[in-house]
Design an enzyme around this catalytic site. Sequence first.
Site, mmCIF file in Angstrom:
data_model
loop_
_atom_site.group_PDB
_atom_site.id
_atom_site.type_symbol
_atom_site.label_atom_id
_atom_site.label_comp_id
_atom_site.label_asym_id
_atom_site.label_seq_id
_atom_site.Cartn_x
_atom_site.Cartn_y
_atom_site.Cartn_z
ATOM 1 C CG ASP A 6 -34.502 -29.266 56.626
ATOM 2 O OD1 ASP A 6 -35.672 -29.680 56.663
ATOM 3 O OD2 ASP A 6 -33.642 -29.702 55.840
ATOM 4 C CD GLU A 23 -39.306 -36.939 53.450
ATOM 5 O OE1 GLU A 23 -40.508 -36.809 53.768
ATOM 6 O OE2 GLU A 23 -38.581 -35.969 53.180
#
Lengths: 264, 388
Positions: free
Chosen positions: A58, A47
């Site tokens: 995040d 990924e």
Amino acid sequence: MRISDKISELRERGEGALVTFITAGDQNKDLTVEYLKALCDSADILELGIPFSDPVADGKTIQAADIRALTNDFRVSDTFEIVERFKKESDKPLVLMTYYNSIYVRGMEKFLTEAKRAGADGLIVVDLPVEEGREYIERCRELNLQTIFLSAPNTSDERMREIDHATSGFLYLISLYGTTGARDEISKEAFLLLARAKRICKNPLCVGFGISNPKDAKSLIKAGADGVVVGSAFINIIGENKGRKETIIKLKKKAEELKDALKR
Amino acid sequence: MRYFGEFGGRFAPEVLMEPLIELEESYRKVKEDDDFKKELDYYRCEFGGRPTPLYLAKNLTREIGGAKIYLKREDLVHGGAHKLNNTIGQALLAKKMEKNRIIAETGAGQHGTATAMAGALLNIKTEIYMGVKDIKRQKMNVFRMELMGAEVHPVKSGSMTLKDAVNEALRDWAANVNDTYYLLGSVVGPHPYPTIIRDLQSVIGKEMRDQILKKEGRLPSSIVACVGGGSNAIGSFHPFLEDDVRLIGVEAGGRGIDTGKHAASLCAGEKGVLHGALSYLLQDDDGQILQTHSIAPGLDYPGVGPEHAFLKDTGRAEYTSVTDEEALEAFLKLSKKEGIVPALESAHAVSYAMKIAEEMERDDIIAVCLSGRGDKDVGIVKERLEAR
């Protein structure tokens, strides 16, 4: 190779999939290609995150990686170059992770065709829930790009069904309440979510957010996950900035440790 | 309604989707609930000091010699800004939803202060995210928040201003969705926030309408309000959308639009998705969000409410900008002529109102939303004057 094919192949061997995440252009794009190659000895699916200035899903580790990349004038188009270069040397499935604005501003059609042309196999758009993603889902299907959606511990059964329906490749289960980032142990929500998803979903299930060590990875596979996603643990290695050679050795070692734990 | 034309939407990480749906449903219920409305009205009046006057700035009007300038005195709301209109409403909603913790972002500190007030009033634990740059330039508000029992978390990421405070608040919310209510301060963010906050702020325009009809027997020709995220502007505009009234939003022109150092998303931005909604944004050609600049911390934000984007594109409202310098001049002028020290944010609206008043007829009426008072800004202004 398609993501779902890879997972089926591993299933037959009784192995869990190791999905590794790093940020594109963290340090620079040449190194990103090398890091991907280093990881892919052990990783089953790679990924690759497209850096964004405001990555709200995040935690600190990936935020810092995004900033490192953007400070070096990283462009979204560099991502496609990295994918293309990596794909010349490996046929392991590669998934792009992005925030929706990068797609929107580039233009959906342009972004998706470029991603496909570069060799990406699927996409994760963290801030594009299924209800906002109709056109995206349709276009990805036509282009044969797999659409990976996420489910969280608080996603209702009904919603999860819808998400599963829109998903191809694997369904990404968020192990906890919060953002990405390495944690010392897996929350019990992760196991509850996994059990629920196994009952509801048809897609393979990979668990991510907060997983950083072989023990946790193993326990999730034992509990029925098809794979685990590990990101911040790798990005921390890159972030230490110990030079190309040492970084590559450490990335390989970490990926190998994790992958070993996912084999029966 | 999730969209305003093509703008708005709910572009949020999955972990926030159920909470946003829950919020939408809870709001739909309380919105029509008489007890809720009564309670909201009670606190707005008895605690907040509403209704606020619509004051004819006669000295300013006389000096300019054009249209009559009325000031909607939101600076007189408890706390010194229109922000309390929203926070009381949302804090009551949080109570109804049985959330025992409130978080909020703040730029100028006005929304943080108003949230701290509502938190103290309703006895809900309150935590505020604020950029380090804003903490430095709005010290008084930080201390006010703390006095009222709120905890202020300094945000060191990105530009260290409002945008980054929103990022951190969203991250906190994702980690604590079960017991925490995210009390957003402007008409931005994912659906249903822009709608909830617009409804709560519409009290400004509703009062303005009644008051001007009582005083002048007709509607104003123009309404002018500053636009950062755009809550005081949408609250002023919304009750007049169907009327023949010019609606003008004034953005932060900073050091001038040409310099790139500004926060005028509607005047100079492009469409994009930030903080859960599609709207106009200040971003580069690759979709990375740009750093903004304004003398007014409350306008220092690279996005704008999606309903404003819609009003711009349909032409129902017009958007312009004034520079730091022009806002500062208006700040000084209103202080000196009327004995009213406006917030630097509101001074943007005052500046533009003065500009157009001059060209209008004497029987024209301009209503300006004076969204806040300027006590918090005297430090910034003093520095600027000394540097001249």
